[in-house]
Write an enzyme that holds these catalytic residues in place. Structure first.
Site, PDB file in Angstrom:
ATOM      1  N   HIS A 159      -0.005   7.313  -5.395  1.00 17.52           N
ATOM      2  CA  HIS A 159       0.614   7.432  -3.978  1.00 17.52           C
ATOM      3  C   HIS A 159       0.357   5.980  -3.428  1.00 17.52           C
ATOM      4  O   HIS A 159      -0.094   5.142  -3.854  1.00 17.52           O
ATOM      5  CB  HIS A 159      -0.317   8.343  -3.002  1.00 17.52           C
ATOM      6  N   LYS A 163      -2.386   5.568   1.886  1.00 16.36           N
ATOM      7  CA  LYS A 163      -2.881   6.886   1.715  1.00 16.36           C
ATOM      8  C   LYS A 163      -4.556   6.944   1.966  1.00 16.36           C
ATOM      9  O   LYS A 163      -5.187   6.191   1.134  1.00 16.36           O
ATOM     10  CB  LYS A 163      -2.540   7.751   0.551  1.00 16.36           C
TER      11      LYS A 163
END
EC number: 1.17.1.8
Length: 273
Positions: A159, A163
C-alpha cells in the site's frame, strides 16, 4: 429510511477516500449525498462537499457535528480510523442509522462493539469493498481446500506510504478466509514477521509480508507454494473509485435491512459460488 433514494453521510470528507466517496455518491443513481463530515477544527469545514471533491457544487456543506445533520441521511459511510468510527457507531446506533464501515485496524473490543450495535442497526463491515477482492476471497477458500494442507501459504500486500495499519485489513481477511477453509483460527497459525535466525518454516502456518511505498492503492497476493509448483492469486487496485462504488452499492443494499452484520460478500451474493 427515505423512500425515493438512499441518503448517505460521508465521514472524513476531505481525505483521499472521502473525496472518492463524494464523487461516487453524486454520480450513482439511487443515491443522494445528504451530509459530509470532517473533524472539528478542520480548515475544510464550511466547504461545499462537491467542490471539495472536484465535481462541482453539491449544496452539501462540510460539517463537524453529526447531531446537526442527523435528519439528512439514512446510511453513514465511514472509512476513517477506529476511534472515530466507534464514536460514529454509537451515534448511529442511538439514532437508528445504517452504517457502511470500511475502516480497518480495529482491536477485538472495537469489533465486538460493531457486533453488538448490529443487533439494533444494519451494518456492512468489510475489509475491502472492491468486487474483485471479494471474488478473490471466495477463490482463496476454494484453493485452500484443495492445496492448503500440503502447501506453504504466504500473503504479500502493498500500500501507499500513508497507510497506518499493517497488515492491511484485506490481507487479514485473506488469511481468515484461508484459515477458515482449513478449520483453523488465524490467530493460531499466522506469522507476521521474520527476522534473524528463524529456523525452518513451520508447517501449517500462514505468513504475512508488508510493503509500504509511494502511492500504491492496494496490491494483494496469496501464494500456495509446493515443491515444483506454486499458485498465486493476486488482486491489484489502480483507483480508489472501485472501493467507493462498492461502498455505495452496499449502502443501497442496506435499504431493506433493519439490523444485522453483513460483509461485501453478502452484498454481492457470493455465497452461491
Amino acid at each position: 429510511m427515505h423512500e425515493a433514494q438512499i441518503r448517505v453521510a460521508i465521514a472524513g470528507a476531505g481525505g483521499r477516500m472521502g473525496r472518492q466517496l463524494i464523487q461516487a455518491a453524486m454520480a450513482m443513481e439511487g443515491v443522494q449525498l445528504g451530509a459530509a463530515l470532517e473533524r472539528e477544527g478542520s480548515s475544510l469545514l464550511g466547504s461545499d462537499a462537491g467542490e471539495l471533491a472536484g465535481v462541482g457544487k453539491s449544496g452539501v456543506i462540510v460539517q463537524s457535528s453529526l447531531e446537526a445533520v442527523k435528519d439528512d441521511f439514512d446510511v453513514f459511510i465511514d472509512f476513517t480510523r477506529p476511534e472515530g468510527t466507534l464514536t460514529h457507531l454509537a451515534f448511529c446506533r442511538q439514532h437508528g442509522k445504517g452504517m457502511v464501515i470500511g475502516t480497518t485496524g480495529f482491536d477485538d473490543a472495537g469489533k465486538q462493539a460493531i457486533r453488538e450495535a448490529s443487533q439494533e442497526i444494519a451494518i456492512v463491515f468489510a475489509a475491502n469493498f472492491s468486487v474483485g477482492v471479494n471474488v478473490m476471497l471466495k477463490l482463496l477458500e476454494k484453493a485452500a481446500k484443495v492445496m492448503g494442507d500440503y502447501s506453504d501459504i504466504e500473503i504479500i500486500e502493498a500500500h501507499h506510504r500513508h497507510k497506518v495499519d499493517a497488515p492491511s485489513g484485506t490481507a487479514l481477511a485473506m488469511g481468515e478466509a484461508i484459515a477458515g477453509a482449513l478449520d483453523k483460527n488465524l490467530k493460531d497459525c499466522a506469522v507476521y514477521s521474520r527476522e534473524g535466525y528463524t529456523g525452518e518454516r513451520v508447517p501449517g502456518t500462514i505468513g504475512f509480508a508488508t510493503v509500504r511505498a509511494g502511492d500504491i492503492v492496494g496490491e494483494h497476493t496469496a501464494m500456495f507454494a509446493d515443491i515444483g509448483e506454486r499458485v498465486e492469486i493476486t488482486h491489484k487496485a489502480s483507483s480508489r473509485m472501485t472501493f467507493a462504488n462498492g461502498a455505495l452499492r452496499s449502502a443501497l443494499w442496506l435499504k431493506t435491512k433493519k439490523n444485522g452484520l453483513f460483509d461485501m460478500r453478502d452484498v454481492l451474493g457470493l455465497d452461491v459460488l
